[in-house]
Design an enzyme around this catalytic site. Structure first.
Site, PDB file in Angstrom:
ATOM      1  N   GLU A  58      25.446  -5.739  27.669  1.00  0.00           N
ATOM      2  CA  GLU A  58      26.777  -6.611  27.724  1.00  0.00           C
ATOM      3  C   GLU A  58      27.310  -6.754  29.428  1.00  0.00           C
ATOM      4  O   GLU A  58      28.003  -8.609  28.940  1.00  0.00           O
ATOM      5  CB  GLU A  58      27.240  -5.357  26.494  1.00  0.00           C
ATOM      6  CG  GLU A  58      26.859  -4.764  25.670  1.00  0.00           C
ATOM      7  CD  GLU A  58      26.958  -3.323  24.708  1.00  0.00           C
ATOM      8  OE1 GLU A  58      27.148  -3.083  23.979  1.00  0.00           O
ATOM      9  OE2 GLU A  58      27.690  -2.218  25.858  1.00  0.00           O
ATOM     10  N   ASP A  63     -22.791   6.167  11.529  1.00  0.00           N
ATOM     11  CA  ASP A  63     -21.728   6.028  11.947  1.00  0.00           C
ATOM     12  C   ASP A  63     -21.750   5.625  12.738  1.00  0.00           C
ATOM     13  O   ASP A  63     -20.078   4.842  12.675  1.00  0.00           O
ATOM     14  CB  ASP A  63     -21.069   7.949  12.401  1.00  0.00           C
ATOM     15  CG  ASP A  63     -21.419   7.728  13.150  1.00  0.00           C
ATOM     16  OD1 ASP A  63     -23.013   8.443  13.629  1.00  0.00           O
ATOM     17  OD2 ASP A  63     -20.877   8.137  14.775  1.00  0.00           O
ATOM     18  N   ASP A  80     -27.993   9.096   8.598  1.00  0.00           N
ATOM     19  CA  ASP A  80     -27.463   9.537   9.946  1.00  0.00           C
ATOM     20  C   ASP A  80     -27.623  11.022  10.379  1.00  0.00           C
ATOM     21  O   ASP A  80     -26.712  11.766   9.534  1.00  0.00           O
ATOM     22  CB  ASP A  80     -26.872   8.143  10.641  1.00  0.00           C
ATOM     23  CG  ASP A  80     -26.427   8.636  11.680  1.00  0.00           C
ATOM     24  OD1 ASP A  80     -27.787   8.605  13.097  1.00  0.00           O
ATOM     25  OD2 ASP A  80     -25.566   9.176  12.398  1.00  0.00           O
ATOM     26  N   TYR A  81     -27.606  11.635  11.584  1.00  0.00           N
ATOM     27  CA  TYR A  81     -27.723  12.781  12.663  1.00  0.00           C
ATOM     28  C   TYR A  81     -25.685  13.431  12.992  1.00  0.00           C
ATOM     29  O   TYR A  81     -25.350  13.264  12.297  1.00  0.00           O
ATOM     30  CB  TYR A  81     -28.083  13.679  12.963  1.00  0.00           C
ATOM     31  CG  TYR A  81     -28.348  15.176  13.863  1.00  0.00           C
ATOM     32  CD1 TYR A  81     -27.955  15.815  12.330  1.00  0.00           C
ATOM     33  CD2 TYR A  81     -27.708  15.300  14.325  1.00  0.00           C
ATOM     34  CE1 TYR A  81     -27.300  16.908  12.311  1.00  0.00           C
ATOM     35  CE2 TYR A  81     -27.439  16.583  14.485  1.00  0.00           C
ATOM     36  CZ  TYR A  81     -27.346  17.514  14.054  1.00  0.00           C
ATOM     37  OH  TYR A  81     -26.611  19.083  14.070  1.00  0.00           O
ATOM     38  N   ASP A  82     -25.946  12.503  13.822  1.00  0.00           N
ATOM     39  CA  ASP A  82     -24.542  12.753  14.762  1.00  0.00           C
ATOM     40  C   ASP A  82     -23.564  11.876  14.215  1.00  0.00           C
ATOM     41  O   ASP A  82     -23.810  10.522  13.910  1.00  0.00           O
ATOM     42  CB  ASP A  82     -24.434  12.028  16.897  1.00  0.00           C
ATOM     43  CG  ASP A  82     -25.434  13.637  17.055  1.00  0.00           C
ATOM     44  OD1 ASP A  82     -24.510  14.376  17.460  1.00  0.00           O
ATOM     45  OD2 ASP A  82     -26.469  13.543  16.891  1.00  0.00           O
ATOM     46  N   ASP A 141      12.793   6.829  15.972  1.00  0.00           N
ATOM     47  CA  ASP A 141      13.197   7.603  16.869  1.00  0.00           C
ATOM     48  C   ASP A 141      12.684   9.283  17.159  1.00  0.00           C
ATOM     49  O   ASP A 141      12.436   8.965  15.814  1.00  0.00           O
ATOM     50  CB  ASP A 141      14.491   7.905  17.193  1.00  0.00           C
ATOM     51  CG  ASP A 141      15.296   7.756  18.511  1.00  0.00           C
ATOM     52  OD1 ASP A 141      13.751   6.967  19.657  1.00  0.00           O
ATOM     53  OD2 ASP A 141      16.126   7.401  19.102  1.00  0.00           O
ATOM     54  N   ARG A 198      25.415   7.143  30.644  1.00  0.00           N
ATOM     55  CA  ARG A 198      25.720   8.226  29.456  1.00  0.00           C
ATOM     56  C   ARG A 198      25.795   9.652  30.977  1.00  0.00           C
ATOM     57  O   ARG A 198      24.807   9.861  31.928  1.00  0.00           O
ATOM     58  CB  ARG A 198      24.410   8.889  28.874  1.00  0.00           C
ATOM     59  CG  ARG A 198      25.005   7.406  27.925  1.00  0.00           C
ATOM     60  CD  ARG A 198      24.468   8.118  26.472  1.00  0.00           C
ATOM     61  NE  ARG A 198      24.908   7.442  25.749  1.00  0.00           N
ATOM     62  CZ  ARG A 198      26.344   8.058  24.509  1.00  0.00           C
ATOM     63  NH1 ARG A 198      26.566   8.707  24.608  1.00  0.00           N
ATOM     64  NH2 ARG A 198      26.496   6.615  23.535  1.00  0.00           N
TER      65      ARG A 198
END
Ligand SMILES: O=P(O)(O)OC[C@H]1O[C@@H](O)[C@H](O)[C@@H](O)[C@@H]1O
Length: 968
Positions: free
Chosen positions: A585, A892, A701-703, A343, A476
């Site tokens: 219930e 990447d 590689d670059y980016d 939670d 509640r």
């Protein structure tokens, strides 16, 4: 491989209490205060009453007719505590009383195991057997904000432990995990909650009946609790001081006296080291951030902007509280334990744990709704909260929409790739799944039907409301529960359907809220409800008839079950709600009467109980009509609806929920186990080979490899550190360093052209500029470019349809970018665009359509980064003294896979090649190892350059999935 054998506790015969022994849970009573009896040593720490559900196998569903309830730590803990003798736990003497033989006596005292009550044969039913690779310890450590007790303190005495109200389903799940019915050992870690000092002089609570109707009080013996009395009395201004002996005593009581081991987290204001005394002052501060900020926002409410200092303090308390939980858990942790976190109070805990133990198994479950990204992004700490959660291996939600909202927030706010199945974050895959929680259905049924007191009450309530149909509501006190909407809809019902006057009552029980976000709001809700009740009863009531019976109180459990059994309609109108256990219930209690359930579509339960009558609580007329229709349902219709609902609630009970969650967590852990995922780059091995090598080749590689992906591609310029690192590397005559990018010549020239030692390749291999040369070689000179205009037309079409997208025209390749568009819509449009391109130009020309990071690219098929990689390797020659003896290739995205493929196909020995993808270890790749992000790439190159900051990269591997503390 044999499944790991959990520590066997069921064969424990030692009379000494074993602190880890939780095989013998006590059936948890509603009120306990048990002294640790001197001289009586019991296995498991105390006498216990074996839960009756030991026959219930974990292979659910089970037969509701024959099943008996599981242990109930606080089954229906919102009931007013009784405190009578029969509710007290049995003392060893009492437990021993009924024993017919010496052996039975020992068994009853848990000194020898009862064969009928041992944990199952784990090989048969243990879900862990399916995952031997995980090396599980067999133990689950649950982390919950509070222990299942409200705790009273009186210096020097035993602590008073009363069942904590609320979250009954969750406490039943803990109870199940600790029971002999579950194959797990269990420890619960939770805050003590606000400790109340119990001065003997303090007068008993002056609870008084405050039903706003004044007409009927169902049972005078019930102890109705006025709303305002639910909050603990304020501690004395100087605070509560607790010495070491008293703290130890509480820990012992908690360890021995319940259905599993409970370990308290002490949240204190000050500690006097000399006297080893802690001071508790403002105890409610630990809940403030969670309840005021998170609970509110997660339920689609926004607070007015608050004073910044107070907000910072409450955030600091929240962080500290999570940190203290992490400390406590790590004191107990053993490798192979599963940490199950619950939670919105503990959203930072997953990452705080992962930070310290990278391989820890963590499951997280959110019991409340998770809002849409439009709402979530209003949270000032939105990043930290997401990052905190993403330390888990799996995150569970009550309903599909909450899980979708979460994944979407991770993409929109953190920029992580996500799908409905999970989020790729910090080099790991975090699974996201849906687990609607159930109740302990068999226990509820047994309690509701087995008790003669309830039978009497059922009769009494029936007589009280003779000749009337009863609509029941229990909520509640919180505006999100929609009690005001319910009353307004009921008013419209009475107005629209006068034939029901005098024949229907709405019995509404409103119990105090479990969270305390805003006192003023509480008061507003109370006033609104009182006004509505008065108005409805004033308009439609008489001396003999009050259509609304409102009880702002906790009900005695017998009364509550009796009321649910007597009801003709269950009416739930929450406007936002994770899961509504009253509705579950109600279904169980309607086994005989088979009354329909009207359920708000805004409750997480709606997805779970598809057969209920779903309503929109804001459509008051619609709710009124639904009430009328429900009242007119034929017995056959009622039976049909109820049978389905009942089956559902019985089968999807809290035990099944617990098992399901853990099973899915283990499956996810196995499928994303490091042995299947791409390993982290082995820096030591790389450095050793680098030092040995004489002819080294680097292809970057670059980016996304040397620089992070940013919104505007033109802004992705290399940092000073990147330039310096590359320059140093390239200055070694043994090193050939190439940048192989999809970027065009102009960009590469502008930002890296001045490093003359570098080789450059632009537009995915269309152009090459060799080291120490100014000339660009065009490898596509003779290529037919007529495809370009057709691609531009299609790109143009999608640019018009996708706000924020744009086209990048290079000499050869064409790129359509959507990184500035809405991430989800952009991705959707990119998929459509890709399909269209593949069907048209892709068929007509020798071109390839490639997906990049938030872009689509089209270029001639024969030019690709793999071809360049091949060329460069071949340029050295093939002989043993010619081929490069160290190759480091980093990239990447999809286009870089061509380089990895080319290296795999080369004749280079494996130990000379380091093909490394940048990103998640879970990514599908041809690379042999991974690094998480561009800064790790630079650190790895620095290591080769002999720079000391290279050490960072190791740290990155260690803290994968964690949040940097500085961000908190
Ligand atoms: O191959 P790299 O360096 O990762 O670049 C991929 C793409 O990155 C984008 O940012 C550029 O705008 C594109 O032109 C380029 O093709």
């Amino acid at each position: 491989m044999a499944p790991p054998t959990p520590p066997s506790r069921s064969t424990q015969t030692s009379p000494e209490p074993d602190p880890h022994d939780d095989a013998h849970p006590a059936l948890h009573p509603s009120v306990t205060s048990v002294p640790v009896t001197p001289g009586v040593h019991l296995a498991g720490g105390s006498a216990y009453i074996e839960p009756e559900d030991t026959r219930e196998k974990s292979s659910l569903p089970f037969d509701p007719e024959t099943a008996t309830p599981g242990p109930s730590w606080n089954a229906n803990s919102y009931f007013a505590p009784k405190g009578g003798e029969k509710d007290r736990p049995s003392s060893p003497t009492e437990v021993a009383k009924g024993a017919k033989s010496g052996e039975e006596l020992l068994r009853r005292l848990s000194i020898i195991p009862d064969p009928s009550k041992q944990k199952h044969d784990l090989a048969d039913v243990d879900p862990r057997a399916a995952h031997p690779g995980l090396n599980l310890s067999g133990r689950v450590i649950s982390a919950n904000f509070t222990v299942p007790y409200s705790i009273g303190y009186s210096p020097g005495n035993d602590w008073e432990l009363n069942s904590r109200r609320g979250t009954s389903a969750l406490f039943d799940s803990f109870s199940y995990l600790a029971s002999a019915s579950s194959p797990w050992n269990h420890v619960l870690v939770g805050w003590t909650g606000e400790i109340q000092e119990l001065p003997s002089a303090r007068p008993p609570s002056s609870a008084s009946f405050r039903a706003t109707t004044g007409h009927v009080q169902p049972n005078k013996a019930a102890a109705p609790i006025p709303v305002d009395a639910s909050k603990p009395p304020p501690p004395p201004p100087e605070g509560i001081r607790i010495g070491r002996k008293d703290r130890d005593r509480l820990e012992q009581q908690l360890e021995r006296d319940h259905g599993g081991k409970v370990v308290p987290v002490w949240l204190v204001d000050e500690k006097d080291e000399k006297t080893d005394t802690v001071l508790l002052k403002d105890q409610s501060r630990w809940r403030r951030y969670a309840e005021y900020e998170l609970y509110t926002l997660f339920h689609y409410k926004v607070n007015a902007p608050a004073d910044g200092r107070a907000a910072r303090t409450s955030w600091a308390n929240y962080y500290r509280m999570n940190k203290l939980f992490a400390d406590r858990i790590l004191e107990l942790y053993q490798p192979g334990d599963i940490i199950f976190i619950h939670d919105f109070y503990l959203l930072l805990l997953p990452s705080l744990l992962r930070h310290r133990l990278p391989n820890i198994y963590i499951g997280f479950f959110l019991h409340v709704p998770f809002p849409s990204s439009e709402f979530y992004r209003c949270l000032s700490r939105r990043k930290e909260i997401l990052e905190g959660l993403l330390g888990a291996n799996m995150i569970g939600f009550q309903s599909y929409s909450y899980s979708r909202h979460f994944s979407s927030c991770c993409t929109r706010i953190l920029g992580f790739d996500s799908s409905v199945a999970g989020v790729d974050a910090y080099g790991a895959h975090v699974a996201v799944d849906v687990f609607p929680i159930g109740i302990n259905a068999a226990a509820t049924q047994k309690q509701a039907y087995g008790d003669p007191v309830i039978e009497e009450k059922v009769k009494a309530i029936r007589e009280l409301y003779a000749n009337k149909r009863i609509i029941v509501g229990r909520d509640r006190l919180d505006s999100v529960r929609g009690v005001a909407q319910k009353l307004q809809a009921f008013e419209i019902f009475l107005e629209k359907y006068p034939e029901w006057h005098g024949k229907v009552v709405l019995v509404q029980v409103t119990s105090p809220s479990s969270v305390q976000p805003d006192k003023n709001e509480d008061n507003r809700v109370v006033n609104k409800i009182s006004d509505l009740v008065a108005r409805i009863n004033g308009t439609y009531g008489s001396l003999a008839y009050a259509p609304v019976q409102h009880f702002p109180q906790y009900l005695d459990k017998e009364e509550y079950f009796a009321l649910l059994r007597d009801a003709d309609i269950g009416l739930i109108t929450s406007v936002r709600d994770g899961m509504n256990t009253t509705s579950l219930e109600y279904v169980i209690c309607q086994k005989e009467n088979q009354g329909p359930l009207i359920l708000s579509e805004f409750s997480g339960t709606a997805g779970f109980l598809a057969e209920a009558v779903h309503i929109n609580p804001w459509d008051l007329g619609g709710v009124a009509d639904a009430i009328n229709q429900a009242l007119q349902m034929t017995p056959e219709e009622r039976k049909e609806q109820h049978t389905k609902l009942y089956k559902h609630v019985i089968e999807n009970n809290v035990q099944a929920w617990t098992n399901n969650f853990l099973k899915r967590l283990m499956t996810n852990l196995s499928s994303f186990d490091q042995s299947f995922a791409t390993p982290s780059l082995d820096l030591t091995r790389m450095l050793a080979q680098y030092k040995k090598a004489k002819r080294r080749l680097f292809m970057f590689d670059y980016d996304g490899t040397l620089t992070p992906i940013v919104k505007d591609p033109q802004a992705a310029i290399p940092s000073d550190r990147v330039i310096r690192t590359l320059k140093t590397l390239a200055s070694d005559p043994a090193n050939a360093v190439w940048i192989i990018s999809g970027r065009d010549q102009a960009f590469l020239d502008e930002w890296m052209g001045h490093i003359t030692e570098l080789g450059l390749s632009a537009e995915h291999g269309s152009f090459m500029r060799h080291p120490r040369s100014d000339e660009w070689e065009n490898l596509t000179e003779k290529t037919d470019m007529s495809w370009q205009s057709e691609v531009i037309d299609i790109f143009q079409h999608y640019t018009e349809k996708t706000q924020g997208s744009f086209i990048e025209r290079k000499k050869i390749a064409l790129t359509w970018h959507y990184r500035r568009a809405d991430p989800e819509y952009g991705l959707f449009q990119a998929r459509e665009c890709q399909k269209q391109l593949e069907k048209t130009v892709g068929k007509k020309y020798e071109v390839e359509v490639m997906t990049g990071k938030a872009n689509l690219e089209v270029r001639p098929r024969f030019v690709n980064k793999g071809e360049i990689a091949k060329r460069l390797v071949q340029a050295y020659g093939e002989g043993p003294d010619e081929a490069p003896d160290f190759v480091l290739c980093l990239g990447d995205d999809f286009t870089d896979e061509d380089m990895f493929r080319a290296l795999r196909q080369s004749n280079l020995p494996n130990e000379h090649v380091f093909a490394v993808t940048v990103g998640a270890s879970s990514k599908q790749t041809l690379a042999s190892s991974h690094l998480v992000e561009p800064k790790d790439v630079i650190s790895a190159i620095s290591l080769l350059n002999g720079k000391s900051d290279a050490g960072n990269v190791g740290a990155v591997a260690v803290v994968e999935g964690s949040i940097p503390e500085s961000r908190l």
